[in-house]
Structure formats: structure tokens, C-alpha cells
Design an enzyme around this catalytic site. Structure first.
Site, short mmCIF file in Angstrom:
data_model
loop_
_atom_site.label_atom_id
_atom_site.label_comp_id
_atom_site.label_asym_id
_atom_site.label_seq_id
_atom_site.Cartn_x
_atom_site.Cartn_y
_atom_site.Cartn_z
N MET A 10 0.84 -1.21 0.00
CA MET A 10 0.00 0.00 0.00
C MET A 10 0.87 1.25 0.00
SD MET A 10 -3.26 -1.17 2.23
CE MET A 10 -4.13 0.31 1.82
N ASP A 15 -4.86 3.34 -6.29
CA ASP A 15 -4.85 2.00 -6.89
C ASP A 15 -4.65 0.91 -5.85
OD1 ASP A 15 -5.23 2.99 -9.46
OD2 ASP A 15 -3.10 3.31 -9.76
N MET A 35 5.93 0.44 2.52
CA MET A 35 7.41 0.43 2.52
C MET A 35 7.92 1.85 2.50
SD MET A 35 8.35 -2.15 -0.57
CE MET A 35 7.30 -1.44 -1.79
N CYS A 100 13.54 -1.61 -9.26
CA CYS A 100 12.86 -1.56 -7.97
C CYS A 100 11.83 -2.70 -7.88
CB CYS A 100 12.18 -0.21 -7.81
SG CYS A 100 11.20 -0.11 -6.33
N CYS A 197 9.81 6.17 -9.32
CA CYS A 197 9.69 5.26 -8.20
C CYS A 197 9.67 6.02 -6.88
CB CYS A 197 10.82 4.25 -8.27
SG CYS A 197 10.48 2.77 -7.36
N1 LIG Z 1 5.63 2.80 -0.60
C1 LIG Z 1 5.00 1.70 -0.99
N2 LIG Z 1 4.69 0.76 -0.08
C2 LIG Z 1 4.04 -0.38 -0.44
N3 LIG Z 1 3.67 -0.65 -1.70
C3 LIG Z 1 3.95 0.26 -2.63
C4 LIG Z 1 4.64 1.48 -2.36
N4 LIG Z 1 4.78 2.17 -3.50
C5 LIG Z 1 4.21 1.42 -4.47
N5 LIG Z 1 3.72 0.27 -3.96
C6 LIG Z 1 3.00 -0.81 -4.67
O1 LIG Z 1 3.39 -0.83 -6.04
C7 LIG Z 1 2.25 -0.55 -6.87
C8 LIG Z 1 2.64 0.25 -8.07
O2 LIG Z 1 3.35 1.38 -7.69
P1 LIG Z 1 3.24 2.72 -8.50
O3 LIG Z 1 4.39 3.55 -8.06
O4 LIG Z 1 3.07 2.40 -9.94
O5 LIG Z 1 1.88 3.27 -7.97
P2 LIG Z 1 1.56 4.55 -7.07
O6 LIG Z 1 1.13 5.60 -8.00
O7 LIG Z 1 2.68 4.83 -6.13
O8 LIG Z 1 0.36 4.17 -6.13
P3 LIG Z 1 -0.99 3.46 -6.37
O9 LIG Z 1 -0.77 2.51 -7.50
O10 LIG Z 1 -1.27 2.74 -5.10
O11 LIG Z 1 -2.04 4.48 -6.69
C9 LIG Z 1 1.28 0.19 -5.95
O12 LIG Z 1 -0.04 0.05 -6.42
C10 LIG Z 1 1.51 -0.50 -4.63
O13 LIG Z 1 0.81 -1.73 -4.56
#
Ligand SMILES: Nc1ncnc2c1ncn2[C@@H]1O[C@H](COP(=O)(O)OP(=O)(O)OP(=O)(O)O)[C@@H](O)[C@H]1O
Length: 363
Positions: A10, A15, A35, A100, A197
Site C-alpha cells: 500500500m 490504486d 514500505m 525496484c 519510483c
Molecule cells: N511505498 C509503498 N509501499 C508499499 N507498496 C507500494 C509502495 N509504493 C508502491 N507500492 C506498490 O506498487 C504498486 C505500483 O506502484 P506505482 O508507483 O506504480 O503506484 P503509485 O502511483 O505509487 O500508487 P498506487 O498505484 O497505489 O495508486 C502500488 O499500487 C503498490 O501496490
């Protein structure tokens, strides 16, 4: 019967919040895991970690799931950021999101989730996993092609895919936003993150400045004419147009200037005029660090399609000379500004086959 336990990554974004809610609805025991992958002592201006954590806490509270936090910033620095800097220093343009995913989200995170007793992990990525008739797992594009993130996930292996689910893979993003509003998620209107990232949305050149020395050198045209000075090869990307510092007219034909080649040995940046200059196009490329979802490379001569950067249409190509951890691609049509360091990701229709890191072009 005990419920299957799933640990959901999360981020505080909409998303992953909807992904967690969907899994809870489907009857899983869901644990949210947040994380922290980046420590930044000297400026908080661009760091949204605190707000993200607060969002995760309120979402977990609303949907009624347990929550954990974990700090992988040491692992991120060692396995992702160090490589990112090495690649920049070598004049390439790496993709830290790909690394990552391979090293943190689907390795350190996955191990941690299993230590928490999970049977599977889930993220809010837009992609799909499917078990084929012969038992092996396939990584597929998301149904919503405008959000498809399989490009960033192409290094996932069979053991990783076997333990992963992507609850949003079948949904259009518009539906995800609708669901978020319907269930009154506190972050339903939160903007999608667009930064690299975990580094966030700070001005990129400024950020790189802190870590890489400036080594100025000449900017030349293909015929060897010096037209300017660059500030250090690492600070430029092939195909770059803005920020070169040359006006349209300086000694040239009035067309815009583009970065076309880096000569590391001579610390020289080659620039060309005009979008369609032949130095900006390539019919072939060679990639290293190949990683194949099925565990083995497709056969030589295999016709497929490829993306040489995220948000690009799939381009028809043939695999040539794959062996060891290298492969070459020959495209049907010349490709524009294929950039060493970026990933070449291969597809057979919707199926993501894997890919590698672009090493050289026009080989
Ligand atoms: N800091 C974090 N801690 C835990 N899981 C993460 C974190 N950042 C990303 N994720 C996981 O990786 C997925 C994809 O990351 P991405 O960076 O594409 O999405 P986001 O825009 O940060 O957030 P989200 O998809 O939740 O709207 C996230 O949907 C989430 O499940």
C-alpha cells in the site's frame, strides 16, 4: 476454513487502496504493508512519505485491515540506487522502476510478506498474471492498455509470479476511481504519482547533481564541428531536445537540436539538427541482462513486438542471436531515439515475454 492471507503493498495511492478493498471483499485476510524506501535528511520538500503513510493508515482503518510498515531504504540504496548511479555515470539512462520491482517490491517485500505468513502478495499495478494450461505462469498486459504496467514488471520470474496477484488487471482506471469514490476512500481524488519510483517528483537534474560530478566537454555535430559545451554526459538523454542550450539557429539550418550520441572516451556529446536525422533512428539493438518470464529465451528468429520505452506503441521485430544473457532485435521499421540503459520489453500479443537492458543500437 482459515482464510488465505494476502499482503498488499500500500503506497497511499488510490490504486493499491482499491486493490486492498477488492481482496477484502473477495474474502481474503488482507494485511497492508507500507514500505519506506528512501531516506532524505536534507530536504523534505518533495518527499511525500509522511502524507502517504497517513493516507495508508486512514484507508486501512476504513476498509478494516491490519497494517504494517517496513523500511527497505538500505536495500533500495544498495540494490537499486547504486546501480542507477553506475548506469548514469556510464552515460546510460536507466529505469529504476524496473529494478525496484525486481529487487524490492517482488523480492525484499515478498520475503517480508512471507515472513508475515502470507500465501500471496498483491499490488495495485495494472497487469495480469495467468496460469497457462501447461502450468507455468504468464505475465499479461492489463485490460486497460492506457495504464498497462507490464513494461516495468517484465523481470518477474516464475516463482515471483506464482505468488503475486494484481487485483486491478481487469479493470479500467476510470472504474477504479469510481469504486474509490463509492466506498468513500479518503484518497479517492488523490493525484496519481508520476515521479521516478521512490525518488519522487523533485527536479531531476538538480537531484542528479548531488550525486554525479560535472565533467564539462564539447558538444559536436556529426561532422566534428564544436557548437557548444555540455555540463557532463550523464545529464543528457538521447533524443533530448529541451535543455541543450543551443538555439535553433546557431550555425545550423534553423531546425531544433537533439542529443544523438555520447562518446564517453572523448567526453563528447554529439547533437544533430532535425527530428528525422539518421543518427536518431535505429533498426537494430542489442540488449544485456536478459530476463525471460518463462525461464528461457524465445527461439532465434521469433517474431514478436517490443517497446523500447514505456508509453510507446508495440513495434514489430524479430529476435536475432539470443544467447546467454544477451539478445538482439531487428525492427521492421526504424525506431526513434532508442536509448541505452532503458529496457527493451518483448510481447507476443498480450503476453509479456521478458526483456533486457538496451546496450547498443544499430549493431
Ligand atoms: N511505498 C509503498 N509501499 C508499499 N507498496 C507500494 C509502495 N509504493 C508502491 N507500492 C506498490 O506498487 C504498486 C505500483 O506502484 P506505482 O508507483 O506504480 O503506484 P503509485 O502511483 O505509487 O500508487 P498506487 O498505484 O497505489 O495508486 C502500488 O499500487 C503498490 O501496490
Amino acid at each position: 476454513m482459515t482464510k488465505q492471507r494476502i499482503v498488499v503493498g500500500m503506497s497511499g495511492g488510490v490504486d493499491s487502496s482499491v486493490a486492498a478493498w477488492l481482496l477484502k471483499q473477495q474474502g481474503y485476510e488482507v494485511i497492508g504493508l507500507f514500505m519506506k524506501n528512501w531516506e532524505d535528511d536534507d530536504d523534505d520538500e518533495y518527499c511525500s512519505t509522511r502524507q502517504d503513510w497517513l493516507d495508508v493508515v486512514s484507508v486501512a482503518d476504513l476498509i478494516g485491515i491490519d497494517l504494517e510498515a517496513v523500511n527497505f531504504s538500505a536495500e533500495y540504496k544498495d540494490r537499486v540506487f547504486a546501480e542507477f548511479l553506475r548506469e548514469y555515470a556510464a552515460g546510460r539512462t536507466p529505469n529504476p522502476d524496473v529494478l525496484c520491482n525486481a529487487e524490492i517490491k517482488f523480492k525484499a517485500f515478498l520475503d517480508h510478506a512471507f515472513a508475515l505468513g502470507a500465501q500471496k502478495i498483491a499490488t495495485g499495478h495494472y497487469a495480469r498474471v495467468q496460469q497457462a494450461a501447461h502450468g507455468s505462469f504468464q505475465l499479461l498486459k492489463a485490460h486497460d492498455l492506457s495504464k498497462d504496467q507490464s513494461y516495468f514488471l517484465h523481470r518477474l520470474t516464475q516463482p515471483q509470479l506464482a505468488r503475486t496477484c494484481f487485483p486491478l488487471g481487469e479493470l479500467p482506471k476510470t472504474k477504479v476511481r469510481e469504486l474509490a469514490a463509492q466506498i468513500s476512500l479518503p484518497n479517492a481524488q488523490k493525484k496519481d504519482s508520476t515521479g521516478i519510483c521512490f525518488i519522487g517528483e523533485r527536479p531531476f537534474r538538480e537531484f542528479l547533481n548531488r550525486y554525479l560530478p560535472h565533467q564539462p566537454g564539447p558538444m559536436k555535430t556529426p561532422d566534428g564541428r564544436v557548437v557548444g559545451e555540455h555540463i557532463g554526459l550523464a545529464f543528457y538523454t538521447l533524443g533530448q531536445r529541451k535543455g541543450i542550450g543551443l538555439g535553433g539557429s546557431r550555425g545550423g539550418n534553423g531546425e531544433p537540436w537533439f542529443v544523438a550520441m555520447k562518446d564517453l572516451a572523448q567526453n563528447t556529446l554529439y547533437v544533430v539538427q532535425g527530428h528525422d536525422h539518421p543518427w536518431l533512428t535505429s533498426l537494430t539493438l542489442q540488449a544485456t541482462d536478459a530476463s525471460w518470464v518463462a525461464g528461457e529465451a524465445p527461439p532465434d528468429g521469433f517474431i514478436c513486438s517490443a517497446k523500447t520505452r514505456y508509453r510507446q506503441m508495440d513495434m514489430q521485430c524479430a529476435i536475432e542471436g539470443s544467447g546467454g544473457d544477451r539478445f538482439a532485435l531487428r525492427f521492421n521499421e526504424a525506431q526513434w531515439a532508442v536509448t541505452p540503459g532503458q529496457s527493451a520489453v518483448l510481447y507476443d500479443g498480450d503476453i509479456c515475454l521478458g526483456g533486457g537492458v538496451i546496450d547498443r543500437v544499430n549493431v
